[in-house]
Write a protein that holds these residues in place. Structure first.
Motif, PDB file in Angstrom:
ATOM      1  N   GLY A  75      10.622  -2.628   9.942  1.00 11.07           N
ATOM      2  CA  GLY A  75       9.560  -2.400   8.970  1.00 11.07           C
ATOM      3  C   GLY A  75       9.793  -3.008   7.609  1.00 11.07           C
ATOM      4  N   THR A  76      10.575  -4.073   7.508  1.00  9.19           N
ATOM      5  CA  THR A  76      10.859  -4.692   6.224  1.00  9.19           C
ATOM      6  C   THR A  76       9.585  -5.154   5.534  1.00  9.19           C
ATOM      7  OG1 THR A  76      12.980  -5.434   7.086  1.00  9.19           O
ATOM      8  CG2 THR A  76      12.225  -6.478   5.079  1.00  9.19           C
ATOM      9  N   GLU A  77       8.668  -5.746   6.279  1.00  4.44           N
ATOM     10  CA  GLU A  77       7.415  -6.220   5.675  1.00  4.44           C
ATOM     11  C   GLU A  77       6.603  -5.058   5.126  1.00  4.44           C
ATOM     12  OE1 GLU A  77       6.427  -9.336   5.042  1.00  4.44           O
ATOM     13  OE2 GLU A  77       8.345  -9.970   5.844  1.00  4.44           O
ATOM     14  N   VAL A  78       6.602  -3.941   5.820  1.00  8.38           N
ATOM     15  CA  VAL A  78       5.878  -2.767   5.344  1.00  8.38           C
ATOM     16  C   VAL A  78       6.492  -2.283   4.033  1.00  8.38           C
ATOM     17  CG1 VAL A  78       5.246  -0.380   5.869  1.00  8.38           C
ATOM     18  CG2 VAL A  78       5.206  -2.097   7.678  1.00  8.38           C
ATOM     19  N   LEU A  79       7.819  -2.234   3.982  1.00 12.87           N
ATOM     20  CA  LEU A  79       8.484  -1.790   2.755  1.00 12.87           C
ATOM     21  C   LEU A  79       8.214  -2.739   1.588  1.00 12.87           C
ATOM     22  CD1 LEU A  79      11.919  -0.570   4.142  1.00 12.87           C
ATOM     23  CD2 LEU A  79      10.031   0.812   3.262  1.00 12.87           C
ATOM     24  N   LYS A  80       8.214  -4.056   1.861  1.00 16.02           N
ATOM     25  CA  LYS A  80       7.930  -5.012   0.791  1.00 16.02           C
ATOM     26  C   LYS A  80       6.520  -4.814   0.254  1.00 16.02           C
ATOM     27  CE  LYS A  80       9.255  -8.667   3.131  1.00 16.02           C
ATOM     28  NZ  LYS A  80       9.546 -10.049   3.522  1.00 16.02           N
ATOM     29  N   GLU A  86       3.622  -0.414  -5.467  1.00 16.13           N
ATOM     30  CA  GLU A  86       4.206   0.453  -6.487  1.00 16.13           C
ATOM     31  C   GLU A  86       4.279  -0.265  -7.839  1.00 16.13           C
ATOM     32  OE1 GLU A  86       7.997   1.510  -4.893  1.00 16.13           O
ATOM     33  OE2 GLU A  86       7.163   3.019  -3.542  1.00 16.13           O
ATOM     34  N   ASP A  87       4.689  -1.535  -7.812  1.00  9.62           N
ATOM     35  CA  ASP A  87       4.766  -2.313  -9.053  1.00  9.62           C
ATOM     36  C   ASP A  87       3.398  -2.444  -9.709  1.00  9.62           C
ATOM     37  OD1 ASP A  87       7.471  -2.658  -8.681  1.00  9.62           O
ATOM     38  OD2 ASP A  87       7.294  -4.681  -7.863  1.00  9.62           O
ATOM     39  N   ILE A  88       2.388  -2.734  -8.907  1.00  8.59           N
ATOM     40  CA  ILE A  88       1.038  -2.897  -9.444  1.00  8.59           C
ATOM     41  C   ILE A  88       0.525  -1.565  -9.982  1.00  8.59           C
ATOM     42  CG2 ILE A  88      -1.353  -3.486  -8.882  1.00  8.59           C
ATOM     43  CD1 ILE A  88      -0.179  -5.447  -6.782  1.00  8.59           C
ATOM     44  N   LEU A  89       0.808  -0.482  -9.282  1.00 10.41           N
ATOM     45  CA  LEU A  89       0.380   0.830  -9.746  1.00 10.41           C
ATOM     46  C   LEU A  89       1.020   1.172 -11.092  1.00 10.41           C
ATOM     47  CD1 LEU A  89      -1.377   3.217  -9.008  1.00 10.41           C
ATOM     48  CD2 LEU A  89       0.541   4.204  -7.787  1.00 10.41           C
ATOM     49  N   GLU A 106      -8.025  -5.392 -13.608  1.00 13.48           N
ATOM     50  CA  GLU A 106      -7.326  -6.476 -12.908  1.00 13.48           C
ATOM     51  C   GLU A 106      -6.287  -5.906 -11.948  1.00 13.48           C
ATOM     52  OE1 GLU A 106      -4.002  -9.806 -13.996  1.00 13.48           O
ATOM     53  OE2 GLU A 106      -5.621  -9.535 -15.449  1.00 13.48           O
ATOM     54  N   GLY A 107      -5.583  -4.873 -12.383  1.00 11.15           N
ATOM     55  CA  GLY A 107      -4.595  -4.224 -11.526  1.00 11.15           C
ATOM     56  C   GLY A 107      -5.237  -3.592 -10.306  1.00 11.15           C
ATOM     57  N   TYR A 108      -6.438  -3.029 -10.493  1.00  9.55           N
ATOM     58  CA  TYR A 108      -7.156  -2.436  -9.366  1.00  9.55           C
ATOM     59  C   TYR A 108      -7.469  -3.482  -8.309  1.00  9.55           C
ATOM     60  CZ  TYR A 108     -10.865  -0.379  -6.599  1.00  9.55           C
ATOM     61  OH  TYR A 108     -11.625   0.055  -5.555  1.00  9.55           O
ATOM     62  N   ILE A 116      -4.688  -4.561   1.555  1.00  5.51           N
ATOM     63  CA  ILE A 116      -5.056  -5.332   2.746  1.00  5.51           C
ATOM     64  C   ILE A 116      -3.799  -5.910   3.386  1.00  5.51           C
ATOM     65  CG2 ILE A 116      -6.267  -7.412   3.534  1.00  5.51           C
ATOM     66  CD1 ILE A 116      -8.388  -6.738   1.338  1.00  5.51           C
ATOM     67  N   LYS A 117      -2.880  -6.433   2.549  1.00  6.06           N
ATOM     68  CA  LYS A 117      -1.623  -6.964   3.081  1.00  6.06           C
ATOM     69  C   LYS A 117      -0.799  -5.849   3.719  1.00  6.06           C
ATOM     70  CE  LYS A 117      -1.277 -10.664  -0.340  1.00  6.06           C
ATOM     71  NZ  LYS A 117      -0.516 -11.135  -1.504  1.00  6.06           N
ATOM     72  N   LEU A 118      -0.805  -4.657   3.099  1.00  2.03           N
ATOM     73  CA  LEU A 118      -0.066  -3.524   3.654  1.00  2.03           C
ATOM     74  C   LEU A 118      -0.644  -3.133   5.005  1.00  2.03           C
ATOM     75  CD1 LEU A 118       2.039  -1.275   3.439  1.00  2.03           C
ATOM     76  CD2 LEU A 118       0.351   0.066   2.183  1.00  2.03           C
ATOM     77  N   ASP A 119      -1.953  -3.138   5.112  1.00  2.00           N
ATOM     78  CA  ASP A 119      -2.604  -2.825   6.383  1.00  2.00           C
ATOM     79  C   ASP A 119      -2.149  -3.798   7.465  1.00  2.00           C
ATOM     80  OD1 ASP A 119      -4.603  -1.508   8.104  1.00  2.00           O
ATOM     81  OD2 ASP A 119      -5.672  -3.420   7.927  1.00  2.00           O
ATOM     82  N   LYS A 120      -2.122  -5.101   7.136  1.00  5.10           N
ATOM     83  CA  LYS A 120      -1.680  -6.115   8.093  1.00  5.10           C
ATOM     84  C   LYS A 120      -0.213  -5.890   8.461  1.00  5.10           C
ATOM     85  CE  LYS A 120      -1.201 -11.100   8.797  1.00  5.10           C
ATOM     86  NZ  LYS A 120      -0.063 -10.895   9.650  1.00  5.10           N
ATOM     87  N   ALA A 121       0.628  -5.596   7.458  1.00  3.16           N
ATOM     88  CA  ALA A 121       2.051  -5.382   7.718  1.00  3.16           C
ATOM     89  C   ALA A 121       2.274  -4.176   8.618  1.00  3.16           C
ATOM     90  CB  ALA A 121       2.803  -5.205   6.392  1.00  3.16           C
ATOM     91  N   ILE A 122       1.515  -3.098   8.388  1.00  4.93           N
ATOM     92  CA  ILE A 122       1.661  -1.911   9.226  1.00  4.93           C
ATOM     93  C   ILE A 122       1.207  -2.207  10.652  1.00  4.93           C
ATOM     94  CG2 ILE A 122       0.738   0.416   9.624  1.00  4.93           C
ATOM     95  CD1 ILE A 122       0.836   0.816   6.576  1.00  4.93           C
ATOM     96  N   CYS A 123       0.086  -2.926  10.791  1.00  4.88           N
ATOM     97  CA  CYS A 123      -0.384  -3.295  12.133  1.00  4.88           C
ATOM     98  C   CYS A 123       0.650  -4.155  12.856  1.00  4.88           C
ATOM     99  CB  CYS A 123      -1.722  -4.030  12.056  1.00  4.88           C
ATOM    100  SG  CYS A 123      -3.086  -2.951  11.612  1.00  4.88           S
TER     101      CYS A 123
END
Length: 168
Positions: A75-80, A86-89, A106-108, A116-123
């Motif tokens: 799950g390295t990609e999920v963690l990244k 977290e950084d953006i938040l 802009e942050g939102y 969207i990237k997190l969704d792809k990483a989890i999938c």
């Protein structure tokens, strides 16, 4: 492999992870110029994924994350993706604290892109986990029966339907 100064600037802007000496570094946080004998030498300031500390590394020792072929069963990609969110938040919180609406907006947008990237990483992670289980089953010499396959298909269809209902 090494990177040049232009690629280093791009990594600073995109905050992509890199590999240095076989270890994953979370992102480039700066470029530092050091004076060497008769020359200026650029070095990257990188945030370490494991220890959350900053290191200074030479451009000639850096590998791009996409150039390092790794199998990702842990799950390295999920963690990244989670760390990027977290950084953006944190940036959004800072913008709100200093009453900068444009920065928060802009942050939102950035956090939604990262979601969207997190969704792809989890999938991808769950697909790899499923593949891993199938391979373990095959290696153990256990054949799946038609009933087990149809049950797995029904479970998957149910999970997809639940996910689609929750995401709406």
């Amino acid at each position: 492999m090494s990177i040049d100064y232009k690629k280093a600037l791009e990594l600073l802007k995109t905050e992509e992870p890199i590999y240095y000496d076989g270890h994953l570094k979370r992102k480039v946080t700066g470029i530092v110029w050091r004076r060497d004998i008769d020359a200026l030498v650029p070095r990257l300031e990188v945030l370490d994924e494991e220890t959350h500390s900053v290191s200074y590394v030479g451009l000639d020792k850096v590998d791009l994350a996409q150039d390092v072929k790794t199998i990702n069963p842990d799950g390295t990609e999920v963690l990244k993706a989670c760390h990027r969110m977290e950084d953006i938040l944190d940036q959004i919180k800072t913008s709100i604290a200093y009453e900068r609406g444009a920065g928060a907006a802009e942050g939102y947008v950035r956090i939604m892109r990262e979601a969207i990237k997190l969704d792809k990483a989890i999938c991808d992670f769950s697909i790899k986990e499923s593949d891993k289980k199938v391979l373990e089953t095959i290696k153990a010499g256990q054949d799946l029966t038609a009933e087990e396959i149809s049950k797995e298909d029904a479970d998957l269809a149910k999970r997809i339907e639940e996910f689609e209902e929750e995401s709406l």
